[in-house]
Design a protein around this motif. Structure first.
Motif, PDB file in Angstrom:
ATOM      1  N   THR A  68      21.944  45.512 -40.198  1.00 40.83           N
ATOM      2  CA  THR A  68      22.455  45.784 -41.431  1.00 40.83           C
ATOM      3  C   THR A  68      21.969  47.077 -42.138  1.00 40.83           C
ATOM      4  O   THR A  68      22.387  47.129 -43.361  1.00 40.83           O
ATOM      5  CB  THR A  68      21.846  44.743 -42.543  1.00 40.83           C
ATOM      6  OG1 THR A  68      20.503  44.357 -42.163  1.00 40.83           O
ATOM      7  CG2 THR A  68      22.400  43.212 -42.215  1.00 40.83           C
TER       8      THR A  68
ATOM      9  N   TYR B 297      33.078  46.705 -38.841  1.00 36.63           N
ATOM     10  CA  TYR B 297      32.461  46.372 -37.526  1.00 36.63           C
ATOM     11  C   TYR B 297      33.739  46.427 -36.589  1.00 36.63           C
ATOM     12  O   TYR B 297      33.491  47.083 -35.391  1.00 36.63           O
ATOM     13  CB  TYR B 297      31.762  45.132 -37.418  1.00 36.63           C
ATOM     14  CG  TYR B 297      31.408  44.669 -35.990  1.00 36.63           C
ATOM     15  CD1 TYR B 297      30.110  45.151 -35.432  1.00 36.63           C
ATOM     16  CD2 TYR B 297      31.638  43.680 -35.742  1.00 36.63           C
ATOM     17  CE1 TYR B 297      29.767  44.787 -34.115  1.00 36.63           C
ATOM     18  CE2 TYR B 297      31.697  43.143 -34.384  1.00 36.63           C
ATOM     19  CZ  TYR B 297      30.460  43.665 -33.471  1.00 36.63           C
ATOM     20  OH  TYR B 297      30.188  43.185 -32.358  1.00 36.63           O
TER      21      TYR B 297
ATOM     22  N   ARG C 148      31.652  43.817 -43.887  1.00 38.64           N
ATOM     23  CA  ARG C 148      31.194  44.404 -42.646  1.00 38.64           C
ATOM     24  C   ARG C 148      31.521  44.231 -41.588  1.00 38.64           C
ATOM     25  O   ARG C 148      31.876  44.637 -40.485  1.00 38.64           O
ATOM     26  CB  ARG C 148      29.431  43.890 -42.616  1.00 38.64           C
ATOM     27  CG  ARG C 148      28.746  44.803 -43.609  1.00 38.64           C
ATOM     28  CD  ARG C 148      27.935  45.747 -42.674  1.00 38.64           C
ATOM     29  NE  ARG C 148      27.363  46.839 -43.257  1.00 38.64           N
ATOM     30  CZ  ARG C 148      26.255  47.501 -42.627  1.00 38.64           C
ATOM     31  NH1 ARG C 148      25.587  46.963 -41.535  1.00 38.64           N
ATOM     32  NH2 ARG C 148      25.814  48.547 -43.196  1.00 38.64           N
TER      33      ARG C 148
ATOM     34  N   ASP D 127      32.128  38.615 -44.963  1.00 36.21           N
ATOM     35  CA  ASP D 127      31.654  40.101 -45.426  1.00 36.21           C
ATOM     36  C   ASP D 127      32.489  41.108 -45.072  1.00 36.21           C
ATOM     37  O   ASP D 127      32.892  41.358 -43.685  1.00 36.21           O
ATOM     38  CB  ASP D 127      30.070  40.102 -44.948  1.00 36.21           C
ATOM     39  CG  ASP D 127      29.388  41.380 -45.517  1.00 36.21           C
ATOM     40  OD1 ASP D 127      29.900  42.451 -45.716  1.00 36.21           O
ATOM     41  OD2 ASP D 127      28.038  40.949 -45.654  1.00 36.21           O
TER      42      ASP D 127
ATOM     43  N   TYR E 239      27.863  55.414 -43.623  1.00 36.54           N
ATOM     44  CA  TYR E 239      28.535  54.077 -43.410  1.00 36.54           C
ATOM     45  C   TYR E 239      29.681  54.199 -42.628  1.00 36.54           C
ATOM     46  O   TYR E 239      30.091  53.287 -41.923  1.00 36.54           O
ATOM     47  CB  TYR E 239      28.665  53.219 -44.931  1.00 36.54           C
ATOM     48  CG  TYR E 239      29.189  51.868 -44.580  1.00 36.54           C
ATOM     49  CD1 TYR E 239      28.401  50.878 -43.991  1.00 36.54           C
ATOM     50  CD2 TYR E 239      30.675  51.493 -44.653  1.00 36.54           C
ATOM     51  CE1 TYR E 239      29.175  49.486 -43.996  1.00 36.54           C
ATOM     52  CE2 TYR E 239      31.249  50.398 -44.694  1.00 36.54           C
ATOM     53  CZ  TYR E 239      30.594  49.414 -44.124  1.00 36.54           C
ATOM     54  OH  TYR E 239      30.856  48.243 -44.064  1.00 36.54           O
TER      55      TYR E 239
ATOM     56  N   TRP F   8      24.244  51.551 -40.254  1.00 33.88           N
ATOM     57  CA  TRP F   8      24.357  50.491 -38.963  1.00 33.88           C
ATOM     58  C   TRP F   8      23.291  50.811 -37.880  1.00 33.88           C
ATOM     59  O   TRP F   8      23.135  49.649 -37.512  1.00 33.88           O
ATOM     60  CB  TRP F   8      25.812  50.912 -38.296  1.00 33.88           C
ATOM     61  CG  TRP F   8      27.383  50.696 -39.305  1.00 33.88           C
ATOM     62  CD1 TRP F   8      27.510  51.798 -39.974  1.00 33.88           C
ATOM     63  CD2 TRP F   8      27.858  49.675 -39.411  1.00 33.88           C
ATOM     64  NE1 TRP F   8      28.653  51.343 -40.678  1.00 33.88           N
ATOM     65  CE2 TRP F   8      29.020  50.042 -40.362  1.00 33.88           C
ATOM     66  CE3 TRP F   8      27.865  48.203 -38.898  1.00 33.88           C
ATOM     67  CZ2 TRP F   8      29.811  49.206 -40.781  1.00 33.88           C
ATOM     68  CZ3 TRP F   8      28.753  47.477 -39.461  1.00 33.88           C
ATOM     69  CH2 TRP F   8      29.855  47.814 -40.342  1.00 33.88           C
TER      70      TRP F   8
ATOM     71  N   ARG G 292      18.766  35.727 -37.986  1.00 27.71           N
ATOM     72  CA  ARG G 292      19.001  36.987 -38.593  1.00 27.71           C
ATOM     73  C   ARG G 292      18.033  37.945 -38.138  1.00 27.71           C
ATOM     74  O   ARG G 292      18.195  39.286 -38.403  1.00 27.71           O
ATOM     75  CB  ARG G 292      19.390  37.434 -39.825  1.00 27.71           C
ATOM     76  CG  ARG G 292      20.634  36.266 -40.419  1.00 27.71           C
ATOM     77  CD  ARG G 292      21.363  36.722 -41.951  1.00 27.71           C
ATOM     78  NE  ARG G 292      21.911  38.158 -41.730  1.00 27.71           N
ATOM     79  CZ  ARG G 292      22.668  38.453 -42.751  1.00 27.71           C
ATOM     80  NH1 ARG G 292      22.357  37.992 -43.909  1.00 27.71           N
ATOM     81  NH2 ARG G 292      23.211  39.642 -42.775  1.00 27.71           N
TER      82      ARG G 292
ATOM     83  N   LEU H  25      24.131  41.324 -38.254  1.00 30.14           N
ATOM     84  CA  LEU H  25      25.205  41.460 -39.294  1.00 30.14           C
ATOM     85  C   LEU H  25      25.622  40.127 -39.802  1.00 30.14           C
ATOM     86  O   LEU H  25      26.336  39.589 -40.639  1.00 30.14           O
ATOM     87  CB  LEU H  25      26.300  42.170 -38.532  1.00 30.14           C
ATOM     88  CG  LEU H  25      26.121  43.603 -38.405  1.00 30.14           C
ATOM     89  CD1 LEU H  25      27.377  44.270 -37.711  1.00 30.14           C
ATOM     90  CD2 LEU H  25      25.978  44.372 -39.496  1.00 30.14           C
TER      91      LEU H  25
ATOM     92  N   ASN I 263      26.022  36.774 -41.105  1.00 24.21           N
ATOM     93  CA  ASN I 263      25.351  36.108 -42.373  1.00 24.21           C
ATOM     94  C   ASN I 263      25.813  34.472 -41.928  1.00 24.21           C
ATOM     95  O   ASN I 263      26.743  34.079 -42.844  1.00 24.21           O
ATOM     96  CB  ASN I 263      25.601  36.417 -43.899  1.00 24.21           C
ATOM     97  CG  ASN I 263      24.896  36.031 -44.949  1.00 24.21           C
ATOM     98  OD1 ASN I 263      24.284  34.799 -44.754  1.00 24.21           O
ATOM     99  ND2 ASN I 263      24.717  36.770 -45.739  1.00 24.21           N
TER     100      ASN I 263
END
Ligand code: BDP
Length: 702
Positions: free
Chosen positions: A446, A189, A185, A183, A4, A450, A161, A172, A174
């Protein structure tokens, strides 16, 4: 999961002396407090340094005689330091940075400085990368700036999505939980992108949904833009040309209609009220069924300029794609975009960028360059690469794409004399374009890592690095990625680098050797389907592209065929027209040749094709051996994951070889040459394979 963390692993530095030296450099840090971007630079340091050095970072509130590292913009530096970096500051642009070590009052001091705040973030990431790569930072001065202004990811993400041509899970974004729920993420990102200099992102699919332009979604987009801004990333959206009808209650989307123009102007104003630094629109119009100006008897210029006018007051851009080919046009598909767009060169407003794929067909394992590069002289061109592996084994096959990107960027188009390379067209230096852009259709989703395949992270990384500097070498990029992702140990780095650098040629060999192209199975493009001949449009069918018959194989694009070669500069037109001077990797792209045509090495064409397929399989075999030898450097999970993927790649490379050779053999009627393994199954067997589910497609692509 370690994967990750991408290339931002910040592994502990075991070498004691090195760790000591770095600790000294980062012992007392002064970092300016001038905005949100620099806060993120500070956050990154606070995350990375303790991991690498095992010590906490001490920040100072002002510059003292103890300070060992200063991070601040040039204008804020004390006079003596300004003087020290002055010469270099003249050589960077507004996103560039300098990392320079000097001696101040007999104490070593490292300075990271720039013209603007964003340069400090880039400089900090670079500083940390140098540490990850165990470089002697205080011994060198780094002066670096991006060569391209818009370094941009294109997400083909749908609002539900799903991701078109996405092989790494779901989108990614949401949308359901936005705007309230941010998030982690999104932040990671943005960090990852900023670390390689990516500064723009298009959140939505080019096959666009107008809903994203409604207030409910714009509020969500705004929340994402707020996160990305502090990492220097600008948000763009795809604009569906018929949006005024779909969400605006108008009866037409005609670009010359006053109400339509007003609708787009109001829409732009509404967006900029929320997102003052909004980048603009990316548009796919009159292409593969998408609505566009031609639906109203207008042309691409009318459409693009209408949107450009709406965005202009706010400083936004229109990125208009040139990926067009028509079902009503029976000229060679490879010629159509050039034919259609060439007359428009120079007619677009100055905030329009025309975005062109690297090749004239569609992201094949190898294509010659798109002839619009070099021929388009007055309009800024963006190059569009595909980072997601639609035609390259999805995220199952290990293929290092910077090798492909580099091949294209280095090509000489000869359109303004020798040295008219694509890199120079893209960075604006050849024709002096003011807007410069490199776009990559992303491979991110997701999945915990990645990108699906751990090595596909290197394609994201490498795209960013080449967008920053299109003259970088793919070997250097692989080197950086391996060392930041795995280890600096040469015994690992060298063979793995070699494996990555060969992987692109391997996939060309086992899928589409010697200039063959688009012989993928229907719709999903997963696996071989050279026999497919029943799709709705001729130019969707593999048989259209390989033209195999008992006389030979290949697409004749010379004067005796479609004459697509006339779209290239005379020097290349001539060189490629002649089978003696064309590089063999493009042979069957431009020529239809008999099965017994003699290749450079004396083999006949049929044997050459067969041996290339075999070579591809052998190369994957070697990749597996390389990975197995690298086992001591990997933990079990890391080793197994890639090992299993490589087994699939090998199986599929054989599938490609056997299916294609059995099929083409029905025309050549020649035996497989010595050295080529016998196919495991019959042609009927390969033709019977059906994949009711393959990721990454919308129902309309079935
Ligand atoms: C093709 C893809 C399709 C895209 C199209 C595009 O198969 O999914 O929508 O390109 O770039 O490669 O617009």
């Amino acid at each position: 999961l370690n994967d990750y963390k991408l290339w931002l692993k910040y592994n502990k530095i075991e070498n004691h002396d090195l760790s000591q030296a770095y600790s000294k450099t980062t012992n007392a840090v002064y970092i300016a407090n001038i905005g949100d971007i620099i806060k993120n630079a500070k956050r990154e340091l606070s995350l990375a340094l303790p991991q690498m050095l095992g010590t906490q970072v001490t920040y100072e509130s002002s510059i003292t005689s103890e300070t060992t590292l200063i991070i601040d913009v040039f204008n804020n530096l004390p006079e003596d330091l300004k003087l020290a970096v002055k010469k270099n500051i003249e050589n960077i642009n507004k996103e560039g940075f300098i990392i320079q070590s000097i001696s101040r009052n007999n104490t070593p001091l490292t300075i990271i400085t720039s013209k603007e705040e964003i340069g400090l973030l880039y400089g900090t990431f670079r500083f940390l990368r140098e540490m990850q790569m165990h470089e002697n930072i205080s011994a060198k001065t780094i002066v670096d700036s991006p060569k391209i202004q818009l370094r941009m990811l294109n997400h083909w993400d749908n609002l539900d999505r799903s991701v078109e041509r996405g092989y790494a899970g779901f989108s990614l974004w949401n949308w359901q939980k936005l705007p309230e729920y941010i998030d982690q993420r999104y932040i990671d990102y943005a960090r990852a992108n900023a670390s390689i200099g990516i500064n723009a992102t298009v959140l939505t699919n080019v096959n666009a949904n107008a809903l994203v332009l409604t207030p409910m979604y714009l509020e969500k987009v705004e929340a994402l833009a707020n996160v990305f801004r502090s990492y220097g990333i600008q948000v763009y959206l795809t604009a569906r040309f018929s949006a005024p009808i779909e969400i605006g209650n108008l009866e037409t989307a005609d670009p010359l209609d006053k109400n339509v123009q007003e609708w787009w102007s109001n829409k732009a104003a509404e967006i900029y009220k929320r997102i003052p630094d909004f980048g603009g629109f990316l548009v796919k119009a009159n292409s593969e069924g998408q609505p566009g100006p031609q639906n109203y008897g207008r042309n691409h210029v009318d459409g693009a300029n209408m949107m450009a006018t709406a965005l202009k007051p706010f400083g936004g851009n229109v990125i208009w794609r040139a990926f067009v080919y028509s079902e009503h046009d029976d000229t060679d598909r490879a010629k159509q975009a050039y034919d259609e767009f060439l007359p428009y060169d120079g007619s677009f407003k100055d905030n329009v960028i025309v975005q062109v794929k690297n090749g004239p067909i569609d992201f094949q394992p190898r294509e010659p360059f798109h002839p619009m590069f070099g021929a388009y002289k007055k309009t800024p061109l963006a190059i569009e690469f595909q980072i997601t592996q639609e035609y390259l084994g999805f995220s199952t096959h290990l293929v290092f794409l910077p090798k492909l990107f580099e091949e294209i960027l280095d090509i000489d188009t000869y359109q303004k004399g020798t040295g008219s390379t694509i890199a120079k067209i893209i960075d604006g230096s050849l024709y002096g374009n003011k807007l410069t852009t490199m776009a990559g259709v992303t491979n991110i989703g997701t999945d915990l890592n990645w990108t699906g395949h751990p090595f596909a992270q290197a394609n994201w990384y490498g795209f960013g690095r080449l967008a920053w500097d299109p003259n970088l070498n793919s070997g250097q990029i692989a080197d950086e990625w391996i060392r930041t992702t795995y280890t600096n140990d040469k015994a690992f780095v060298e063979p793995i680098k070699k494996m990555m650098l060969t992987s692109r040629e391997a996939v060309v060999n086992y899928m589409n050797p010697l200039g063959l192209h688009h012989i993928f199975d229907t719709g999903h493009h997963y696996g071989p389907g050279p026999w497919v001949d029943d799709l709705g449009r001729p130019d969707w069918n593999p048989v259209y592209y390989h033209n195999a018959d008992k006389n030979g194989i290949g697409f004749d694009r010379t004067t005796s065929g479609s004459n697509a070669l006339e779209q290239y500069a005379p020097f290349l037109e001539k060189a490629y027209s002649n089978t003696n001077t064309i590089p063999e990797e493009y042979l069957l792209w431009f020529h239809h040749l008999p099965w017994d045509y003699k290749l450079n090495n004396g083999e006949i064409l049929w044997d050459g094709i067969a041996l290339k397929y075999q070579e591809g399989v052998d190369q994957v075999d070697d990749m597996i051996k390389t990975w197995e030898a690298a086992k001591p450097f990997l933990n079990e999970e890391q080793f197994n994951e890639v090992h299993m993927l490589l087994q699939i790649q090998l199986k599929e490379a054989k599938w490609w070889r056997d299916a294609c050779l059995l099929y083409f053999q029905t025309f050549s009627n020649l035996p497989l040459p010595k050295g080529v393994e016998k196919p495991a199954h019959s042609l009927e067997y390969y033709q019977s394979l059906k994949f009711p589910f393959a990721p990454g497609i919308k129902p309309s692509w079935n």
